[in-house]
Design a protein around this motif. Structure first.
Motif, PDB file in Angstrom:
ATOM      1  N   GLN A 194     -57.437  47.240 102.510  1.00  0.00           N
ATOM      2  CA  GLN A 194     -57.277  46.135 103.456  1.00  0.00           C
ATOM      3  C   GLN A 194     -58.630  45.739 104.067  1.00  0.00           C
ATOM      4  OE1 GLN A 194     -53.304  45.915 105.730  1.00  0.00           O
ATOM      5  NE2 GLN A 194     -53.560  48.105 105.365  1.00  0.00           N
TER       6      GLN A 194
ATOM      7  N   LYS B 130     -44.914  48.262 101.908  1.00  0.00           N
ATOM      8  CA  LYS B 130     -44.957  46.971 102.622  1.00  0.00           C
ATOM      9  C   LYS B 130     -46.296  46.274 102.413  1.00  0.00           C
ATOM     10  CE  LYS B 130     -41.862  48.173 106.443  1.00  0.00           C
ATOM     11  NZ  LYS B 130     -42.067  49.338 107.306  1.00  0.00           N
ATOM     12  N   ILE B 131     -47.381  47.059 102.500  1.00  0.00           N
ATOM     13  CA  ILE B 131     -48.729  46.482 102.322  1.00  0.00           C
ATOM     14  C   ILE B 131     -48.856  45.928 100.900  1.00  0.00           C
ATOM     15  CG2 ILE B 131     -51.214  46.980 102.290  1.00  0.00           C
ATOM     16  CD1 ILE B 131     -50.555  49.325 104.308  1.00  0.00           C
TER      17      ILE B 131
ATOM     18  N   GLN C  49     -47.123  42.614 100.478  1.00  0.00           N
ATOM     19  CA  GLN C  49     -47.899  41.512 101.089  1.00  0.00           C
ATOM     20  C   GLN C  49     -49.033  41.073 100.165  1.00  0.00           C
ATOM     21  OE1 GLN C  49     -47.771  39.802 103.847  1.00  0.00           O
ATOM     22  NE2 GLN C  49     -46.481  40.897 105.285  1.00  0.00           N
TER      23      GLN C  49
ATOM     24  N   GLU D 127     -52.819  44.176 109.771  1.00  0.00           N
ATOM     25  CA  GLU D 127     -51.641  43.388 110.143  1.00  0.00           C
ATOM     26  C   GLU D 127     -50.591  43.354 109.039  1.00  0.00           C
ATOM     27  OE1 GLU D 127     -53.045  39.705 111.761  1.00  0.00           O
ATOM     28  OE2 GLU D 127     -53.623  40.695 113.629  1.00  0.00           O
ATOM     29  N   TRP D 128     -50.986  43.680 107.801  1.00  0.00           N
ATOM     30  CA  TRP D 128     -49.997  43.770 106.720  1.00  0.00           C
ATOM     31  C   TRP D 128     -49.284  45.113 106.765  1.00  0.00           C
ATOM     32  CZ3 TRP D 128     -54.177  42.336 102.561  1.00  0.00           C
ATOM     33  CH2 TRP D 128     -54.579  41.008 102.776  1.00  0.00           C
TER      34      TRP D 128
END
Length: 509
Positions: A333, A362-363, A366, A318-319
């Motif tokens: 993750q 992006k990950i 997060q 979801e990240w």
């Protein structure tokens, strides 16, 4: 008094046994046969010694001996002992005889050894060749192992067999080049990870890509009274078998090692959710291509399959969904979602994870904003089997109170020992990293404590040189000295030319 056999003697005999295969079969394949044979020989010699002890104690009373033997750690019968196989070494069906013995050992020890040998076929024509060739190889293998006496009373120390097994795996890894890294993490790197995550009593210790299990064993051995539970998962069948045997040879009988693809089919679950672990250590395959293929399903024949977060029932992506050609953040993750409250996690990764953009960026953002990243440690190049690229260790923690990230650059000269084929982290190098991590301090040209704001200013780029400046200033050049030097050289040159002219004149040229 019985002559003890030491580590070196065992290692030498084992390495000689490999000569039977060398040049005929790739070592990444024949290692399985050597390591299974070592396991069988050890079981067999232990069984034999204990049988003789009971026979003496119970005065040859078969009934009582049988009862006592049934309570042993592993149960064998006559047809699955090494002696039985050795006696049959000239049989034309020797490959099949060995397979049946292995099957039998599994049957007799269902709880512990179920499926351990199923991926290793001693009668395989594809691997070992036609019957004549295959029988010659197996005969030599049995004769080599017959030289080894692995009775417990002859072993100098409890870990001799486990250490011999690890020694062989390390040898094979360096021999197998690129394929070597798939099943073995160099022991000094395993040692470093184990010290960074500090396993404690009653912890669950997990490795989602456990290979032959060396990382798990190193972490387990850090628990003072060995009261911890081991969990691992491995995708390759043969390597899964090696890992299970490795656990038994290190005296760890209750390790839970699952076989399957951790990303598309995680097998350590509780109440249909991912199980949580206090300690996670891992060296996942670097930048794994097509990491998401297990999510495509058998019916999906679309060549352009695109992984989406919604395809994962455990909601691990979801990240962000990592690029299909680089699985690094898929594993990260998965591990972060498997980390218990107050859990610690150390992962070996390629440097690209620190700065690559797009979905990986992006990950990373997060993970940093959720304050899960504790340290970034750059390692020297050429530490790993089959790849010269330098790697890094990322340390993550749940429930962190700190609002900084520690960067360590341990890649410079003086922080490792140069080897012929591979560089080595020495004890003092490992200790320096661990001490710096524990003190969490900035050291000139070695480490830097960066605030989350600094990392944000760098656009969440974690590339180590942005934080640790290892640039060595050069001494300023003294121009006057240079001028003087040039003048001296010119004067010398004049003298030499004068001398030359004199010689030429004398020679009448």
């Amino acid at each position: 008094m019985t002559q003890k056999i030491n580590q070196e003697e065992i290692n030498n005999i084992l390495w000689q046994a490999c000569d039977t295969f060398r040049g005929k079969i790739d070592s990444s394949i024949y290692k399985d046969y050597i390591l299974v044979m070592l396991f069988i020989k050890y079981l067999s010699d232990t069984y034999k010694e204990h049988y003789e002890e009971y026979a003496k104690r119970y005065d040859g009373n078969e009934e009582r001996i049988k009862r006592a033997m049934a309570r042993e750690r592993f149960v064998l019968d006559e047809k699955s002992t090494f002696e039985y196989l050795y006696d049959k070494r000239n049989d034309s069906e020797i490959g099949d005889i060995i397979n049946k013995a292995l099957e039998h050992i599994e049957e007799e020890n269902k709880g512990k050894l179920r499926g351990v040998f199923r991926n290793i076929d001693f009668n395989s024509e594809i691997v070992l060749g036609k019957p004549k060739e295959r029988n010659a190889i197996l005969k030599h293998l049995l004769e080599d192992f017959n030289k080894l006496n692995l009775r417990p009373s002859r072993l100098s120390g409890n870990d001799v067999i486990g250490d011999a097994y690890e020694y062989m795996i390390a040898k094979f890894a360096s021999d197998a080049g690129k394929k070597g890294g798939e099943f073995f993490t160099p022991s000094m790197v395993s040692e470093l990870l184990a010290r960074l995550v500090k396993p404690e009593e009653n912890d669950r210790i997990y490795d989602p890509t456990c290979g032959s299990g060396s990382l798990l064993i190193k972490a387990f051995n850090k628990v003072p009274n060995k009261k911890a539970q081991i969990y691992g998962q491995e995708r390759n069948g043969q390597t899964h078998s090696l890992c299970k045997m490795n656990m038994f040879l290190h005296g760890i009988d209750d390790a839970r090692i699952a076989w399957g693809d951790t990303l598309s089919n995680p097998l350590h679950l509780e109440d249909d959710k991912l199980m949580k672990f206090q300690v996670i250590v891992s060296n996942p395959p670097f930048s794994l291509d097509k990491w998401a293929m297990g999510f495509a399903g058998e019916t999906n024949t679309d060549k352009k399959f695109k992984m989406e977060a919604s395809l994962d029932p455990y909601r691990r992506f979801e990240w962000g969904v990592p690029p299909s050609s680089k699985g690094d953040y898929a594993f990260v993750q998965h591990m972060l979602y498997s980390l218990a409250e107050n859990g610690r996690m150390g992962v070996v990764l390629p440097h690209g994870v620190l700065f690559r953009g797009a979905s990986e960026g992006k990950i990373r953002k997060q993970i940093i904003e959720l304050n899960l990243l504790d340290a970034v440690i750059g390692l020297p190049e050429n530490l790993f089997f089959g790849t010269g690229i330098p790697a890094c260790v990322l340390v993550f923690k749940k429930n962190r109170t700190k609002k900084e990230v520690l960067f360590i650059d341990a890649s410079g000269e003086g922080n490792y020992e140069k080897g012929k084929n591979q560089n080595v982290l020495r004890e003092e190098d490992i200790q320096k990293i661990v001490d710096t991590y524990e003190k969490y301090e900035s050291i000139d040209k070695y480490s830097y404590v960066a605030t989350i704001d600094e990392i944000k200013e760098n656009d969440y780029n974690l590339n180590i040189p942005r934080y640790v400046d290892t640039f060595e200033e050069e001494e300023p050049v003294d121009m006057d000295a240079v001028k003087e030097n040039i003048a001296n050289i010119k004067a010398e040159l004049k003298e030499v030319e004068k001398q030359m002219a004199k010689y030429i004149e004398e020679l009448g040229l």
